[in-house]
Design an enzyme around this catalytic site. Structure first.
Site, mmCIF file in Angstrom:
data_model
loop_
_atom_site.group_PDB
_atom_site.id
_atom_site.type_symbol
_atom_site.label_atom_id
_atom_site.label_comp_id
_atom_site.label_asym_id
_atom_site.label_seq_id
_atom_site.Cartn_x
_atom_site.Cartn_y
_atom_site.Cartn_z
ATOM 1 N N HIS A 107 0.693 -1.283 0.120
ATOM 2 C CA HIS A 107 0.031 -0.002 0.126
ATOM 3 C C HIS A 107 0.766 1.238 0.033
ATOM 4 C CE1 HIS A 107 -3.761 -2.253 0.728
ATOM 5 N NE2 HIS A 107 -2.984 -2.904 1.355
ATOM 6 N N ASN A 112 -10.259 -3.029 1.761
ATOM 7 C CA ASN A 112 -9.997 -2.837 0.357
ATOM 8 C C ASN A 112 -11.389 -2.786 -0.424
ATOM 9 O OD1 ASN A 112 -7.133 -3.726 0.519
ATOM 10 N ND2 ASN A 112 -7.643 -5.733 0.911
ATOM 11 N N TYR A 159 -0.113 -4.402 11.498
ATOM 12 C CA TYR A 159 0.063 -2.730 10.799
ATOM 13 C C TYR A 159 0.603 -1.972 12.069
ATOM 14 C CZ TYR A 159 -2.997 -3.590 6.780
ATOM 15 O OH TYR A 159 -3.265 -3.961 5.592
#
Length: 485
Positions: A54, A127, A337
């Site tokens: 990303h 997404n 993350y």
């Protein structure tokens, strides 16, 4: 209007920003030119590690407005009242390419949304597809390595891409999405967004529900063919960024309507397939969409680096009434993350303006670390428990507990009666029109025909045959024709 004075980082006025200090006219530069050294040193450090995935992204600010009562399912305060508005920041992104990659390429799109609620920030990191390629986070680094540039050739290799998919049959559903008509969105404004994972909502009475998020674009879904995408990349590699920026600047504020599917927690165990498997969707006939509210984007960032590149999202940023599910991919992301942001931006990245809560106060015992800006008063302690009226725990869990049992160890997910890697891919194929099928077959064959190993091709063909007989037959014929040319 008076002229502003250029200064150094320490605030001293700069006398000359055109010429470096030298030992005499035409002589060598001298080390005491603090302004020169500071500029060059800062320039050398202006970039941070880009995201492993990303990396290429665009962002905007906006708000989320509740339009329907969902208090029967969640006690989240920002969803507690029809008409309630919460400030948001969103980051759209491609997945596989680097920061300098193009926008109009065939790739899933990130749809990461930060709600600045009065109970803390809530991050929903999804997404533009409702499913993903794999079920278990232990496979995620391998999957991404297969999609990124090969360490020897330095380019994305069809052999690597399709070899991983050949040995990961659960990818068939997502491949059918990716290679279909929605694989290249015309813009970020013209695509849907999904939470993808299953999450837990808990109401004020403590009842638990599992939910899936669906953001439906109010601009209508528009996509590009492979040929249109290649043409767009050649004209403007940053086409999606350009479109989003200019639309908001013109006052054409993009919006999405949020719906959720809601499953009572007690129904999960006996559902016909694993409801926590991110490679599968919940049929709407079983769990229909319920409208929640609308997301509107109405302000562009002032600085792309400070606000888009440094924006940090983590799926473990929950608020009371919302929590995780046993989805294994989600469980892995809860760690990965936040850890990625600590690596990229430092332990105090949550104090950056784009990441800091806007409607809630942070009050904890974190004081130190690089770029710390939250000091507290001289009386504040940095440990707990203490006798100095420091912040204390509430004793109220954010979400409902989930019962667990059994032996520790590495286990495959327990099989439900209809668990299958191929059925939903076949269902998706059978929903497509004749033209959509033609484009899907051409997109798959275009990539698979470039693979050099026959066994990898055969493994992938077997997956499409298992999804649908016609699907497999047509892909096989198309690949054969391209390889014979």
């Amino acid at each position: 209007m008076s002229q502003r004075v250029l200064t150094t980082e320490s605030g001293a006025p700069v006398a000359d920003n055109q010429n470096s200090a030298t030992a005499g006219a035409g002589g060598p530069i001298i080390l005491q030119d603090q302004h020169l050294l500071e500029k060059l040193a800062r320039f050398n450090r202006e970039r941070i590690p880009e995201r492993v995935v990303h990396a290429r992204g665009s962002g905007a600010y906006g708000y989320f407005e509740v339009t329907d009562d969902v208090t029967g399912f969640t006690r989240a305060d920002f969803l507690s009242e029809v008409g309630r508005r919460t400030e948001t920041f969103i980051r759209f992104s491609t997945v596989a390419d680097s920061l300098g990659g193009a926008d109009a390429v065939r790739d899933p799109r990130g749809f990461a949304l930060k709600f600045y609620t009065n109970e803390g920030n809530y991050d929903l990191v999804g997404n533009n597809t409702p499913v993903f390629f794999i079920k278990d986070p232990i496979k995620f680094p391998d999957f991404i390595h297969s999609q990124k540039r090969d360490p020897f050739t330095g380019r994305q290799e069809p052999d690597n891409v399709w070899d991983f998919w050949a040995n990961s049959p659960e990818s068939t559903h997502q491949i059918t999405w990716l290679m279909g008509d929605r694989g290249i969105p015309a813009s970020y404004r013209h695509m849907n967004g999904f939470g993808s994972h299953t999450y837990q909502w808990t109401n004020a009475e403590g009842e638990a529900f599992f939910v899936k998020y669906h953001f439906k674009t109010n601009q209508g879904v528009r996509s590009l063919s492979a040929e249109q995408g290649a043409d767009q990349v050649g004209k403007d590699a940053t086409s999606h960024q350009t479109d989003l920026l200019q639309a908001i600047e013109r006052g054409v504020n993009p919006s999405w309507t949020l719906h959720v599917q809601v499953m009572p927690a007690a129904e999960a165990a006996d559902y016909r397939f694993n409801p926590f498997d991110v490679t599968k969707v919940w049929p709407h006939a079983d769990y229909p969409l319920r409208r929640v509210g609308r997301l509107v984007l109405d302000r562009n960032p002032d600085n792309v680096f400070a606000e888009v590149e440094q924006a940090a999202f983590s799926p473990n940023n929950f608020v009371p009434g919302i929590g995780p599910s046993p989805d294994k991919m989600l469980q892995g992301r809860l760690f990965a993350y936040a850890d990625a942001q600590r690596y990229r931006l430092g332990i105090n990245h949550t104090q950056l303006p784009v990441n800091a809560p806007k409607a809630a106060e942070v009050d904890n015992y974190g004081r130190d670390g690089l770029h710390a800006t939250r000091y507290g008063s001289r009386q504040d302690k940095n440990y707990e428990p203490n006798s100095y009226a420091g912040p204390a725990q509430t004793g109220q869990a954010l979400a409902a507990p989930v019962a667990v049992h059994g032996w520790t160890g590495t286990h495959e997910a327990p099989a439900h009666t209809k668990d299958d890697d191929f059925f939903q891919a076949g269902e998706l194929y059978r929903l497509m029109s004749a033209d959509e099928k033609n484009r899907l077959i051409a997109n798959i064959a275009g990539g698979l025909s470039q693979v050099t190993r026959d066994d990898v091709i055969e493994k992938n063909l077997a997956h499409f045959h298992a999804a649908d007989a016609d699907y497999g037959k047509r892909v096989e014929e198309a690949v054969r024709a391209l390889r014979e040319d």
